[in-house]
Scaffold this motif. Sequence first.
Motif, mmCIF file in Angstrom:
data_model
loop_
_atom_site.group_PDB
_atom_site.id
_atom_site.type_symbol
_atom_site.label_atom_id
_atom_site.label_comp_id
_atom_site.label_asym_id
_atom_site.label_seq_id
_atom_site.Cartn_x
_atom_site.Cartn_y
_atom_site.Cartn_z
ATOM 1 N N ARG A 239 83.508 -6.565 -27.302
ATOM 2 C CA ARG A 239 84.457 -6.926 -26.575
ATOM 3 C C ARG A 239 84.352 -7.446 -24.963
ATOM 4 O O ARG A 239 84.511 -8.401 -24.170
ATOM 5 N N GLU A 240 83.372 -6.518 -24.389
ATOM 6 C CA GLU A 240 83.025 -6.577 -23.026
ATOM 7 C C GLU A 240 82.203 -7.741 -22.779
ATOM 8 O O GLU A 240 82.408 -8.627 -21.848
ATOM 9 N N THR B 81 97.162 -10.129 -20.830
ATOM 10 C CA THR B 81 96.923 -9.165 -21.680
ATOM 11 C C THR B 81 95.438 -8.639 -21.825
ATOM 12 O O THR B 81 95.306 -7.409 -22.303
ATOM 13 N N VAL B 82 94.317 -9.626 -21.453
ATOM 14 C CA VAL B 82 93.081 -9.233 -21.548
ATOM 15 C C VAL B 82 92.464 -8.570 -20.318
ATOM 16 O O VAL B 82 92.048 -7.852 -20.080
ATOM 17 N N MET C 231 89.954 -17.475 -18.028
ATOM 18 C CA MET C 231 89.292 -16.225 -18.348
ATOM 19 C C MET C 231 88.236 -16.288 -17.121
ATOM 20 O O MET C 231 87.441 -14.988 -17.294
ATOM 21 N N ARG D 40 81.997 -10.445 -24.662
ATOM 22 C CA ARG D 40 82.579 -11.567 -24.847
ATOM 23 C C ARG D 40 83.352 -12.227 -23.854
ATOM 24 O O ARG D 40 84.007 -13.454 -24.059
ATOM 25 N N LYS D 41 83.707 -11.260 -22.684
ATOM 26 C CA LYS D 41 84.690 -11.576 -21.923
ATOM 27 C C LYS D 41 83.603 -12.643 -21.038
ATOM 28 O O LYS D 41 84.256 -13.453 -19.972
ATOM 29 N N ARG E 138 92.682 -23.355 -20.438
ATOM 30 C CA ARG E 138 92.856 -22.071 -20.969
ATOM 31 C C ARG E 138 91.577 -21.195 -21.219
ATOM 32 O O ARG E 138 91.545 -19.785 -20.633
ATOM 33 N N ALA E 139 90.642 -21.779 -21.398
ATOM 34 C CA ALA E 139 89.160 -21.185 -21.549
ATOM 35 C C ALA E 139 88.639 -20.774 -20.292
ATOM 36 O O ALA E 139 88.122 -19.790 -20.111
ATOM 37 N N GLU F 14 98.300 -16.098 -21.240
ATOM 38 C CA GLU F 14 98.511 -15.149 -22.091
ATOM 39 C C GLU F 14 97.131 -14.186 -21.893
ATOM 40 O O GLU F 14 97.287 -12.878 -21.833
ATOM 41 N N ALA F 15 95.955 -14.658 -22.203
ATOM 42 C CA ALA F 15 94.845 -13.907 -22.250
ATOM 43 C C ALA F 15 94.681 -13.280 -21.004
ATOM 44 O O ALA F 15 94.368 -12.110 -20.648
#
Lengths: 276, 216
Positions: free
Chosen positions: A108-109, A139-140, A188, A111-112, A184-185, A135-136
């Motif tokens: 998960r780390e 929440t992320v 992040m 992947r950020k 959107r990509a 959204e991400a």
Amino acid sequence: MSADTPLDTSATPADTAPGEKADHTANPPVDGGELIRFDKVTKRFGDNTVLDGLDFRVDSGKHVTLIGPSGSGKTTILRLLMTLAKPDEGTITVAGERLHPAPEKQIREVRKKIGMVFQQFNLFPNMKVLRNITEAPVTVLGLSGDEAEARARELLEMVGLADKCDAYPSQLSGGQQQRVAIARALAMRPQVLLLDEVTSALDPELVTGVLDVLRDIAHTTDITMLCVTHEMNFARDISDQVLMFDSGHVIESGSPDRIFTDPEHERTREFLSAIL
Amino acid sequence: MNWDWGAVRDFMPHFWDGLLVTLQALALGSVISFALGLVWALLMRAPTRWVRWPVGVLTEFIRNTPLLVQLFFLFYVLPEWNITFSALTTGVVAIGLHYSTYTMQVYRAGIEGVPAGQWEAATALNLPLRRTWTAVILPQAIRRVVPALGNYVISMLKDTPMLMAITVLEMLGEARLYSQEHFQFTEPLTVIGVAFILISYPASLLLRALERRLVR
């Protein structure tokens, strides 16, 4: 929230003058350092070996285009990096941290650091454009709604869709949807952007708009790009390096100028003459 | 056979009582079947078969035995183990439980109908699994299944007369009671028959309209 989490929100739309180098990446990595590393990666689907002991490196900040016939394993590389598939053998490392094999928490780390744009856009149809983008980050990454929204509006401005915040994806053309997906990509703030045949599903007249946005990103940010495409002019414009794949192996690599004008390998020549 | 408007007038107060009970059973039964069906559908996606297997067996069992048998079982057998509910509560639970084994299949189809690309986009954005379900998958799945769930509500409406078998005085129960006391069958049975049509036909029209709006 750890210190290296991309929470820098100083770049509001007002700070970023047009043409100025926009900071869409979290931690601009030192140029030239190795960012992505595949060691002896094998991926099989049933009896079909798609990648066969692949060794593969990408330095940070580079734009690498993967070309080759369909089924040669290009898209699989992107999917393995995005953890949408798992290799059968081998290791994958991103910025010195193991992505595979690794415990879920570490995945998960890592992947950020990675963002992906898909052939079929894959926007969330139940959310408006703005919320698709916020959204991400909310929440992320734990951004506040206001921070995420400011970031989203800035990105929509960049992809030329500032007026579409409140539209649903189904109300947009394919080209517009894909530009939202790019925004959107980027929201992040990934270090790596994976582009999986992002114009293949588009009507021909919509391709240019999407490629222009990507050219802009390639030329004005430090983001590392891995790109699977059949748009050879685009590949030539943005790439530092082109890799020719065949049957799960890199059979030739080099600068776009050399690969496109003077390919060494017979298979590369055949492939390029078939699609150009 | 003579039609007696007087009997209709006399029956109407009982009819309203019965209608209220029928609608209560329908509303609560629907809520239980919608909620429980979703729980079953999600449990059937559990990573371990030690969850999937018991849930699968239980729901197959409930789906493949008659509602009437289940009603009798809950009403007459459970009290022997000192578990007692009112007749209406028992009926609502039985209907909700029975239909949840159908709605779970509707949910399953709805969830499987969400394209794989949605899961992949959620992974690419690093959304936690829970958030992926609540913000991405379920809103899309439920939108698809609303018409199918609506059909089961109409089905349930037509099964509510079975509650009469466990002494619940819903519409049919009231009609039968009235008939037996006054030896007039035609009027009360006709009234409730018309009532069923007046509820279910507009409901199915509403559903079709909803379907056109939702499934685009």
